[in-house]
Design a protein around this motif. Structure first.
Motif, PDB file in Angstrom:
ATOM      1  N   ALA A 194       0.994  -1.130   0.055  1.00 48.84           N
ATOM      2  CA  ALA A 194       0.100   0.241  -0.138  1.00 48.84           C
ATOM      3  C   ALA A 194       0.304   1.797   0.438  1.00 48.84           C
ATOM      4  N   ILE A 195       2.000   1.125   1.153  1.00 51.39           N
ATOM      5  CA  ILE A 195       2.733   2.270   0.568  1.00 51.39           C
ATOM      6  C   ILE A 195       3.258   2.576  -0.406  1.00 51.39           C
ATOM      7  N   GLN A 196       3.628   1.785  -1.182  1.00 49.97           N
ATOM      8  CA  GLN A 196       4.346   1.759  -2.176  1.00 49.97           C
ATOM      9  C   GLN A 196       3.763   1.670  -3.090  1.00 49.97           C
ATOM     10  N   ARG A 197       2.254   2.165  -3.085  1.00 51.44           N
ATOM     11  CA  ARG A 197       1.227   2.533  -3.892  1.00 51.44           C
ATOM     12  C   ARG A 197       1.058   3.791  -3.718  1.00 51.44           C
ATOM     13  N   ASN A 198       1.210   4.643  -2.778  1.00 55.54           N
ATOM     14  CA  ASN A 198       1.510   5.832  -2.864  1.00 55.54           C
ATOM     15  C   ASN A 198      -0.104   5.889  -1.894  1.00 55.54           C
ATOM     16  N   ALA A 199      -0.502   5.134  -1.093  1.00 58.32           N
ATOM     17  CA  ALA A 199      -1.648   4.999  -0.440  1.00 58.32           C
ATOM     18  C   ALA A 199      -1.408   5.971   0.728  1.00 58.32           C
ATOM     19  N   TRP A 200      -2.803   6.438   1.490  1.00 57.40           N
ATOM     20  CA  TRP A 200      -2.080   6.690   2.814  1.00 57.40           C
ATOM     21  C   TRP A 200      -3.528   6.401   4.143  1.00 57.40           C
ATOM     22  N   PHE A 201      -2.794   6.969   5.151  1.00 56.73           N
ATOM     23  CA  PHE A 201      -3.682   5.927   6.583  1.00 56.73           C
ATOM     24  C   PHE A 201      -4.161   6.968   7.214  1.00 56.73           C
ATOM     25  N   SER A 202      -5.694   6.545   7.351  1.00 61.31           N
ATOM     26  CA  SER A 202      -6.340   7.706   8.233  1.00 61.31           C
ATOM     27  C   SER A 202      -6.181   6.601   9.966  1.00 61.31           C
ATOM     28  N   VAL A 203      -5.737   7.701  11.194  1.00 65.81           N
ATOM     29  CA  VAL A 203      -5.460   6.404  11.445  1.00 65.81           C
ATOM     30  C   VAL A 203      -6.467   6.997  13.441  1.00 65.81           C
ATOM     31  N   GLY A 204      -7.113   6.872  14.090  1.00 61.81           N
ATOM     32  CA  GLY A 204      -8.225   7.208  15.627  1.00 61.81           C
ATOM     33  C   GLY A 204      -7.251   6.080  16.715  1.00 61.81           C
ATOM     34  N   PRO A 205      -8.297   7.016  17.451  1.00 63.87           N
ATOM     35  CA  PRO A 205      -7.810   6.445  18.443  1.00 63.87           C
ATOM     36  C   PRO A 205      -8.012   5.072  20.049  1.00 63.87           C
ATOM     37  N   ALA A 206      -9.292   4.570  19.055  1.00 66.39           N
ATOM     38  CA  ALA A 206      -9.425   3.205  18.703  1.00 66.39           C
ATOM     39  C   ALA A 206      -8.911   2.208  18.519  1.00 66.39           C
ATOM     40  N   MET A 207      -7.677   3.141  17.123  1.00 69.61           N
ATOM     41  CA  MET A 207      -6.543   1.659  17.093  1.00 69.61           C
ATOM     42  C   MET A 207      -5.218   1.731  17.275  1.00 69.61           C
ATOM     43  N   LEU A 208      -5.591   3.399  17.374  1.00 68.24           N
ATOM     44  CA  LEU A 208      -4.194   2.590  18.432  1.00 68.24           C
ATOM     45  C   LEU A 208      -4.117   2.699  20.118  1.00 68.24           C
ATOM     46  N   ASN A 209      -5.401   1.540  20.563  1.00 68.94           N
ATOM     47  CA  ASN A 209      -5.656   1.301  21.560  1.00 68.94           C
ATOM     48  C   ASN A 209      -4.061  -0.134  21.845  1.00 68.94           C
ATOM     49  N   SER A 210      -4.143  -0.288  20.329  1.00 70.55           N
ATOM     50  CA  SER A 210      -3.604  -1.773  19.813  1.00 70.55           C
ATOM     51  C   SER A 210      -2.308  -1.597  19.540  1.00 70.55           C
ATOM     52  N   LYS A 211      -1.124  -2.743  20.523  1.00 70.48           N
ATOM     53  CA  LYS A 211      -0.218  -3.132  20.220  1.00 70.48           C
ATOM     54  C   LYS A 211       0.293  -2.959  18.723  1.00 70.48           C
ATOM     55  N   ARG A 212      -0.630  -4.329  18.465  1.00 66.45           N
ATOM     56  CA  ARG A 212      -0.431  -4.246  17.297  1.00 66.45           C
ATOM     57  C   ARG A 212      -0.585  -3.234  15.367  1.00 66.45           C
ATOM     58  N   SER A 213      -1.836  -2.194  15.864  1.00 65.94           N
ATOM     59  CA  SER A 213      -1.374  -1.097  15.402  1.00 65.94           C
ATOM     60  C   SER A 213      -0.732  -0.335  15.297  1.00 65.94           C
ATOM     61  N   ILE A 214      -0.295  -0.499  16.784  1.00 67.02           N
ATOM     62  CA  ILE A 214       0.968   0.475  16.941  1.00 67.02           C
ATOM     63  C   ILE A 214       1.668   0.734  16.396  1.00 67.02           C
ATOM     64  N   GLU A 215       2.561  -0.894  15.912  1.00 66.17           N
ATOM     65  CA  GLU A 215       3.921  -1.297  15.300  1.00 66.17           C
ATOM     66  C   GLU A 215       3.518  -1.248  13.948  1.00 66.17           C
ATOM     67  N   MET A 216       2.269  -1.101  12.932  1.00 68.46           N
ATOM     68  CA  MET A 216       2.093  -0.829  11.903  1.00 68.46           C
ATOM     69  C   MET A 216       1.575   0.655  11.935  1.00 68.46           C
ATOM     70  N   VAL A 217       1.661   1.630  12.426  1.00 70.08           N
ATOM     71  CA  VAL A 217       2.200   2.777  12.315  1.00 70.08           C
ATOM     72  C   VAL A 217       3.882   3.404  12.329  1.00 70.08           C
ATOM     73  N   GLU A 218       3.775   2.822  13.721  1.00 67.70           N
ATOM     74  CA  GLU A 218       5.393   3.507  13.446  1.00 67.70           C
ATOM     75  C   GLU A 218       6.211   2.503  12.394  1.00 67.70           C
ATOM     76  N   TYR A 219       5.470   2.215  10.764  1.00 64.65           N
ATOM     77  CA  TYR A 219       6.346   2.155   9.632  1.00 64.65           C
ATOM     78  C   TYR A 219       5.546   2.755   8.884  1.00 64.65           C
ATOM     79  N   ILE A 220       4.853   3.333   8.893  1.00 62.87           N
ATOM     80  CA  ILE A 220       4.277   4.081   7.943  1.00 62.87           C
ATOM     81  C   ILE A 220       4.630   5.798   8.224  1.00 62.87           C
ATOM     82  N   PRO A 221       5.292   5.950   6.602  1.00 57.61           N
ATOM     83  CA  PRO A 221       6.040   6.632   6.719  1.00 57.61           C
ATOM     84  C   PRO A 221       5.290   8.312   7.140  1.00 57.61           C
TER      85      PRO A 221
END
Length: 243
Positions: free
Chosen positions: A158-185
């Motif tokens: 998705a990143i290589q395809r120049n996609a964007w990402f919207s991140v919310g409070p509920a998403m950031l309650n998950s350790k796995r999601s936080i790890e994903m967000v750390e990877y997103i530019p």
């Protein structure tokens, strides 16, 4: 503050929510779940320049509302934003995959025919399929994955395809999601509430609750919330300008 994915029309008192958004000088993308909801949802905020309404057909009800695709095409030229659209591979919806695929392909083709849109995408348990389809419709516009839950490989694609990402409070309650967000530019991230569907401690989120996501992102990025806000506003301006 910026909320790039909120269901204002499904809040208990939409008109009051709109007034509060305006009072706080927020920028909000009000997404819809059916084309037939477009006119009513648009009318709620049509006098508020900071609130934009997106035309959508939610994948969880695609099999029930596929007949509304002609209506989608009727309204597509009235907005620069599309959402909520996509695929849902959850056990209760995967049996409707054929209808979901037909709807998403139609929508992406319609977006391309209309000059391209900013598209808020649902991809629960279907990120790989969504990315595959996006590759076939390069003129559809700019994909913004809402609450991305795919794997690391899907995220890289998705990143290589120049996609964007919207991140919310509920998403950031998950350790796995936080790890994903750390990877997103950093320059591909915006905030969302997904209210009133998304909840924290059983309480439905409102657009202004994106402040919690700003704080969460500031921790991930190791900067002050004010600095994180500056990054997000810069991202928002870039996204809007790229349309």
């Amino acid at each position: 503050m910026i909320d790039l994915h909120a269901h204002i029309d499904l809040c208990p008192e939409p008109s009051e929510v709109v007034k509060e958004i305006e009072r706080r000088k927020m920028y909000v993308l009000s997404v819809t779940t059916t084309p037939s909801a477009w006119t009513g949802t648009y009318s709620i905020a049509k006098h508020y320049s900071r609130i934009k309404t997106a035309l959508g057909l939610h994948p969880q009800i695609a099999h029930e509302r596929i007949s509304e695709l002609p209506l989608f095409d009727t309204f597509i030229n009235e907005t620069d934003y599309v959402g909520e659209v996509g695929l849902d591979g959850s056990p209760e919806f995967v049996k409707y995959k054929k209808s979901q695929l037909a709807v998403l392909k139609h929508i992406l083709k319609s977006c391309g025919n209309s000059g391209g849109k900013i598209i808020s995408l649902h991809s629960r348990r279907a990120a790989s399929d969504v990315i595959d389809i996006l590759d076939k419709y390069p003129d559809a516009g700019i994909p913004v994955f809402h609450w991305f839950t795919g794997g690391k490989g899907d995220l890289k694609r998705a990143i290589q395809r120049n996609a964007w990402f919207s991140v919310g409070p509920a998403m950031l309650n998950s350790k796995r999601s936080i790890e994903m967000v750390e990877y997103i530019p950093k320059d591909r991230i915006l905030t969302e509430s997904d209210g009133p569907f998304a909840k924290i401690s059983g309480k439905p989120l409102m657009p202004w609750d994106v402040e919690l996501a700003v704080v969460g992102l500031s921790r991930i990025w190791d900067m002050a919330p004010s600095e994180a806000n500056e990054v997000l506003f810069s991202n928002f301006r870039t996204l809007i300008a790229s349309k």
